[in-house]
Every structure is written in structure tokens, then in C-alpha cells.
Design an enzyme around this catalytic site. Structure first.
Site, mmCIF file in Angstrom:
data_model
loop_
_atom_site.group_PDB
_atom_site.id
_atom_site.type_symbol
_atom_site.label_atom_id
_atom_site.label_comp_id
_atom_site.label_asym_id
_atom_site.label_seq_id
_atom_site.Cartn_x
_atom_site.Cartn_y
_atom_site.Cartn_z
ATOM 1 N N GLU A 80 0.841 -1.191 0.000
ATOM 2 C CA GLU A 80 0.000 0.000 0.000
ATOM 3 C C GLU A 80 0.880 1.247 0.000
ATOM 4 O O GLU A 80 1.701 1.451 0.890
ATOM 5 C CB GLU A 80 -0.862 -0.037 1.269
ATOM 6 C CG GLU A 80 -1.645 1.207 1.544
ATOM 7 C CD GLU A 80 -2.349 1.115 2.910
ATOM 8 O OE1 GLU A 80 -2.215 0.090 3.609
ATOM 9 O OE2 GLU A 80 -3.013 2.095 3.272
ATOM 10 N N ASP A 120 -1.255 -1.404 5.835
ATOM 11 C CA ASP A 120 -1.195 -0.889 7.197
ATOM 12 C C ASP A 120 -2.255 -1.528 8.084
ATOM 13 O O ASP A 120 -3.283 -1.984 7.612
ATOM 14 C CB ASP A 120 -1.431 0.628 7.191
ATOM 15 C CG ASP A 120 -0.180 1.366 6.753
ATOM 16 O OD1 ASP A 120 0.914 0.802 6.912
ATOM 17 O OD2 ASP A 120 -0.303 2.498 6.240
ATOM 18 N N ASP A 168 -4.504 -0.289 9.748
ATOM 19 C CA ASP A 168 -5.566 0.680 10.061
ATOM 20 C C ASP A 168 -6.728 0.480 9.101
ATOM 21 O O ASP A 168 -6.735 -0.446 8.297
ATOM 22 C CB ASP A 168 -5.019 2.115 9.978
ATOM 23 C CG ASP A 168 -4.486 2.431 8.585
ATOM 24 O OD1 ASP A 168 -4.713 1.620 7.655
ATOM 25 O OD2 ASP A 168 -3.838 3.481 8.416
#
Ligand code: 1YM
Length: 642
Positions: free
Chosen positions: A432, A505, A507
Site C-alpha cells: 500500500e 497498514d 488501520d
């Protein structure tokens, strides 16, 4: 087999009987497939099958399944009760015969599975052989009869009357405890049993099945599944989170030469087909002649209707099976007196006569439906025509992607390929963002590790047809990098990497990208997922520093365990890792990429219905539940359970 030779002499026959059961204990895999949790659950279905057969014969309306506190199982039905008389061949009660004589042609022995009569009760002796104890109680003719077996099928006391019951009460109750010496685990999973119980309720309309977990003190009544609409309600259940394009579920059925076929179907706005077929309640996940016949008839009947009603003009290309399947949810249920299951996992119906039987039963019913419902007919055919147009456009786009190979400069800009051309040692990290991509490039082992940074969010393929997906730059790059091609051209043997590792990540955005990628893989590269090539990297969530030591831990649990292991005098500092981009190349290598230190999580396809539902929830039209769901679950990829 043992039952052919039994002489009616109790002693000699009982020796043969025990030899038969001993054979099951020696090679349980031959009879129940495996001795892992799957095999453990299989025992339940062997007993429940006998109750279902009794229901199919028209005598049983209610079945109850209980997981007892000690992980033993009780199955109870209100059928006629297993016969209690003396069996002419064995000289012992029929109940005892059913539970101790190994019948020929078990489901895994290549033989068939009869809907009624014949091989009735085949699995009971197998369950007995693999259990520490079995109790069978039969209610019949105003008497309660009981028999108990222990230790792999040894009769403790022959069938005897233990009391009286109401003359009208009939039925069989069986309790058993799987032998821990045979099975790797003895713990039953309620959800697994419930899912199949619900499926059995859909497949046998009007039959009531109750399941209860007595290990759970809160669960006093259990859950009851009963569907008057049968497989039509199954279709409605699968389409719950989708948008149907016609209201009524199409339900057809018929019988020819003793073969019974029932089909329920409804189209929705999605672009995928969900077709599930069954023979005698067994899921034929690899299809077979019943499914082939129905699909062939579906394609032909739609084309004929479209031509006749000028929805397809003379010059127009005919609709193919893929076109008429787009957005179709369909359940096919076939009941066959002598099915032949084929293929490695016996997941395909082989009886060749069924193809034309299924074709004609389906065609008759579906033709009538189209004639009687011209509005629905038009809606369905228009959707198929759009699918055909998209297919033709996609073919053009695909041919174009096929031509873009690894020498395209545009492509090289994105992928940092590995030096090795040996797929068995090569891996690709899909990363990402550009900054993490940069660190990953520096931190990798360039021999075996390729890096593909993703710039934007990739397209949500749940909402796009293949042609549009193939126009998306990120997706094109992924297809080219994998080397397998796509659709008709897909070839797993051309996969250029052994591991495809999604590195995002920890998140919400990372989770979102991960889910988009999984959707893409699930829809377009399913064999890659099935073959176990897809993984999620597990970057650490915390860095703990003390003295000169730097320790990375995956989650709170690991963090707490590590801190507890430190002497109380040690001063430490904890940092929460915000993202991959925050780590330098060395850190990224050490924590997430180095083969000897990293943790990867394998992505699997386990339950297609469940997976589809999760994707619908994640990718459907409603934004808020999706975001919540992702935040809650997507971090732990295993919870996605795709
Ligand atoms: C909880 C498990 O086994 N129910 C059950 C089994 C049988 C019958 C009824 C039955 C079948 C027939 C006649 C028949 C079985 N019978 C046999 C056998 N529940 C459970 N309920 N009467 C009763 O098929 O003709 C095997 S299973 F072989 F004895 F007939």
C-alpha cells in the site's frame, strides 16, 4: 462383506461383526474421510441421515440434535423407530444389527447412497465403531427399548424393554460419544452443525430440525429450522443482501424414471452466479450431469424465447451459458435412487441419464414460466444481453492485456520484479502506497522478492463487470505481474510467484485495500486463493525499546506477554507503529519481510455462501455498515474467512 456370511449363530456372527467394526477403527479414513474436526462432525450426519431418510419415507416430521455438556451428541426423531424384532440373518435384534454389522458400499467406499431402502442405516455401525459409547432408544408399540454399546461397538446389553410409553409415540433417540483415541479433537462446533442443519431444512421442505447446545447454559431452547418453501427460501436467504431484479422466486420440479428434480432460482443485480447443486442432500460442489442438464436447458430456453419474441434479432450473437448465468442465484436439488459420485472428492454426479432428464424437467417448467410471466422474461433476457455485450467487450480488452507483457515500460515503472524466474521460490509483495513501496524495495531480498506498490485504491470489482475491471490500471498491472491471464485464458500453472503477499497498514484504510484485493482475487483469481498462494503480511503493531534491545510485537497480547517477561527494574519505551511507511527499510525487512522472522497469514476460501455474504456486506451499496464492519473485523484477516 460380513453381513452376507452371518449364519444366525450368535457367537460366530458376533466375532465377524467385531472384526468388521475393528476394520473401521483401523482405517477410519476409508469410512469417514478424516479423523480431524471434519470427521468428528461427520459422525453426526451419519446418524442424522437415518432420520432424514425416515422423513423422506414420509414418517418423520421432527428431528432434534443436541450437543451435550460432555461433547457427546444426541439425535432424536419421531419416525417409526428402528425395527426391534429379531433380524432373520443375524439372529439378533434389527437395532443391534444396524449398529454392529458393517454394510457394504459406504459413502467413501465408492458405493451409492440410497434415498430410501437398500443401504438404509449404513453409517450407524461406523459411528458405533468410532465411539466410546452409543445409546440407542426406540419408542415403538407402547414400549421403550434400549441398547448400549461401549468401546468401539461392543454390545453391553442386548436390546431390552426399559419401560412403557404412549401407544402413539414412536421414534428413535441415539446418543454417542466419539472415541478420543480415534479423533484429533473431541470438541464440536455449534456453528458448523447449525449451518448444515439449516441447509438440511432448506433441502427438505416442511421438515423441522432443532439444534441446541447444552454446553451453553444460556441456550435452553436451541434454534429450530423449518421451511415450508424449501429451496425457494434458500434462494431468498442467499439473495438477502442482494437486489433481486424480479420479485418471485422461480420454483420448478418434476420426476422422470424415479429421478426427482427441484430447482429454485432468482436473478439479482450482481454479476456473479451462485449456483449450488445437491444430490440426496449431498452438496455436489463439482456439479455433474444434473447441473449440466439444467444449465444447458436454461441457455437454450432463454435463447429460444429471445429469438421468438424478437429480443434477439437474426444477426445477433446467441447468448452463452455465462451470459444467462450472470446474477443468477440457483439451487438444484436432485433425489436419485442410485447416484454415482465421481471425481477426487466425489463431488460430481456421474449418472449420464440424468443430463437429459434434468434438461427436460427444467426446460418444461422454465418455458412455462417465461410464457406466463412476460415482464420477468424480458427483464431476465435484457440482463443476459447486457452480459453478452460486456463479455464481448471484455474479450477485446483481455486480448489487449494479453499483449501487454513485462517489457512494457509503463509496467516496469511499477513492478520491481525479483531476479529469480523460478516461481517456486519467488514472492510478490503488493504494498500500500509509494513510500512503503520504497522501503520495501530497499529492504527486500531482490533475488526472490518482487514489490508492487499500489498507488490509488483499486477498483471495487463487486460493482464492476469484467470489461470495466480490465480497464483499471492497477488491476491490469496485477494481472500482468501474476502471469496467469484471466477468464477463459486463466492458467494457474503460469503463476509467476509461489506467494502473493498483501502488505497493508494495520488501520482502516489498510483493511479496506486488503478487502478490495481479496475481492479481486476471490472473483477473478479464485484458483490462486484455493491453491493457497495468497497471504497477508502481519506488520507489528508495537515497538518496545529497552537498553540496546529493539523488540517488535504483533499485537496487544504479545506486547503484554513480552513486558511481563521483563525484570521489573527494566526501563522500557513503547511506540505504536503507525504504518508501514514509518518503518525504514531495515525495520520493514526485519519485521515483515524476512522469511525467517516474519509472520504471514494464509488466506483461504472456506465457505462460498458465507464468503459471498461477507463480501456483500463489505462491498454492497450501504456505506456505513461497511465501514463499521471493516473497522471491526478486517484487521484480522482470519475473521474474514473468505
Ligand atoms: C436418530 C437416528 O435411525 N431413525 C430411523 C431409522 C430407521 C427407521 C426409522 C426405519 C426404517 C425402516 C422401517 C425401513 C432404520 N431402519 C433400518 C432398518 N434415527 C434413526 N427411523 N422402520 C424403521 O427402512 O424399512 C435402518 S435405519 F434397516 F432396520 F430397517
Amino acid at each position: 462383506m460380513a453381513d452376507e456370511k452371518v449364519q444366525g449363530n450368535y457367537d460366530s456372527s458376533s466375532i465377524q461383526v467385531l472384526e468388521g467394526l475393528e476394520a473401521v477403527r483401523k482405517r477410519p479414513g476409508m469410512y469417514i474421510g478424516t479423523t480431524d474436526v471434519k470427521g468428528l462432525h461427520h459422525l453426526v450426519w451419519e446418524i442424522v441421515d437415518n432420520s432424514i431418510d425416515e422423513a423422506l419415507a414420509g414418517y418423520c416430521k421432527n428431528i432434534e440434535i443436541v450437543i451435550n455438556k460432555d461433547n457427546s451428541i444426541t439425535v432424536k426423531d419421531d419416525g417409526r423407530g428402528i425395527p426391534t424384532d429379531i433380524h432373520p440373518k443375524t439372529g439378533i435384534s434389527t437395532v443391534e444389527t444396524v449398529y454392529t454389522v458393517l454394510h457394504a458400499g459406504g459413502k467413501f467406499g465408492g458405493g451409492g447412497y440410497k434415498v430410501s431402502g437398500g443401504l438404509h442405516g449404513v453409517g450407524a455401525s461406523v459411528v458405533n465403531a468410532l465411539s466410546s459409547w452409543v445409546d440407542v432408544t426406540v419408542y415403538k408399540d407402547g414400549k421403550i427399548n434400549s441398547i448400549r454399546f461401549e468401546n468401539g461397538g461392543h454390545t453391553v446389553e442386548a436390546l431390552h424393554v426399559v419401560g412403557d410409553c404412549d401407544k402413539n409415540r414412536t421414534g428413535t433417540t441415539v446418543s454417542f460419544k466419539p472415541d478420543p483415541d480415534i479423533f484429533d479433537t473431541d470438541i464440536y462446533d455449534y456453528e458448523t452443525l447449525k449451518t448444515r442443519v439449516r441447509e438440511l431444512a432448506f433441502l427438505n421442505r416442511g421438515l423441522s430440525l432443532n439444534i441446541r447446545d447444552d454446553r451453553d447454559i444460556e441456550d435452553t431452547t436451541g434454534e429450530t429450522f423449518m421451511y415450508e418453501g424449501g429451496i425457494s427460501e434458500y434462494v431468498r436467504f442467499i439473495n438477502q443482501e442482494k437486489t433481486p431484479i424480479h420479485d418471485d422466486i422461480i420454483h420448478l420440479e418434476g420426476e422422470k424414471n424415479g429421478v426427482f428434480l427441484e430447482v429454485a432460482m432468482q436473478y439479482n443485480t450482481s454479476y456473479n452466479a451462485n449456483i449450488y447443486s445437491f444430490v440426496n442432500n449431498i452438496n455436489t460442489h463439482d456439479g455433474g450431469t444434473h447441473e449440466d442438464g439444467v444449465k444447458r436447458a436454461l441457455t437454450r430456453v432463454i435463447n429460444n424465447y429471445a429469438r421468438k419474441n424478437n429480443l434477439l434479432k437474426e444477426k445477433d450473437e446467441s447468448l452463452k451459458e455465462d451470459d444467462v448465468k450472470e446474477g443468477l442465484t440457483m439451487i438444484i436439488s436432485c433425489k436419485h435412487p442410485n447416484p454415482q459420485f465421481e471425481g477426487q472428492t466425489k463431488g460430481r454426479l456421474g449418472n449420464s441419464e440424468v443430463r437429459s432428464l434434468a434438461d427436460s424437467i427444467f426446460a418444461e417448467g422454465f418455458e412455462r414460466f417465461l410464457l406466463e410471466n412476460p415482464t420477468e422474461a424480458r427483464t431476465i433476457i435484457n440482463k443476459s444481453i447486457l452480459a453478452r455485450d460486456a463479455r464481448m467487450a471484455a474479450k477485446k480488452a483481455r486480448e489487449a492485456t494479453r499483449k501487454t507483457d513485462l517489457t512494457t515500460t509503463n509496467f516496469f515503472g511499477k513492478l520491481s520484479d525479483c531476479k529469480s524466474k523460478d516461481p517456486s521460490v519467488s514472492e510478490i509483495f503488493i504494498v500500500e502506497g509509494d513510500s512503503a513501496g520504497g522501503s520495501a524495495k530497499k529492504g527486500r531480498d531482490a533475488m526472490t522478492q518482487a514489490i508492487l506498490p499500489l498507488r490509488g485504491k483499486i477498483l471495487n470489482v463487486e460493482k464492476a463487470r469484467l470489461d470495466k475491471a480490465l480497464g483499471n490500471e492497477e488491476i491490469k498491472t496485477i494481472i500482468t505481474a501474476f502471469g496467469t491471464g484471466i477468464g477463459d485464458y486463466f492458467d494457474l500453472s503460469k503463476l509467476r510467484y509461489d506467494k502473493i503477499i498483501i502488505m497493508t497498514d494495520a488501520d482502516v484504510d489498510g483493511a479496506h485495500i486488503r478487502v478490495l484485493l481479496l475481492t479481486l482475487f476471490y472473483r477473478f483469481f479464485r484458483p490462486i486463493v484455493e491453491a493457497g498462494h495468497v497471504y497477508a503480511a502481519q506488520p507489528p503493531l508495537f515497538r518496545i525499546m529497552h537498553g540496546k534491545t529493539r523488540k517488535y510485537v504483533l499485537d496487544e497480547k504479545e506486547r503484554d506477554a513480552y513486558l511481563a517477561s521483563l525484570p521489573s527494574t527494566v526501563k522500557y519505551e513503547i511506540a505504536r507503529m503507525k504504518g508501514l511507511g514509518e518503518m525504514d527499510a531495515d525495520e520493514l525487512n526485519e519485521t515483515t519481510m524476512d522469511i525467517s522472522k516474519r509472520t504471514l497469514r494464509k488466506i483461504t476460501v472456506s465457505d462460498c455462501v458465507a464468503a459471498d455474504k461477507i463480501f456483500e456486506k463489505l462491498m454492497g451499496d450501504e456505506v456505513e455498515p461497511r465501514r463499521q464492519y471493516i473497522e471491526e473485523y478486517a484487521y484480522t484477516v482470519e475473521n474474514l474467512d473468505i
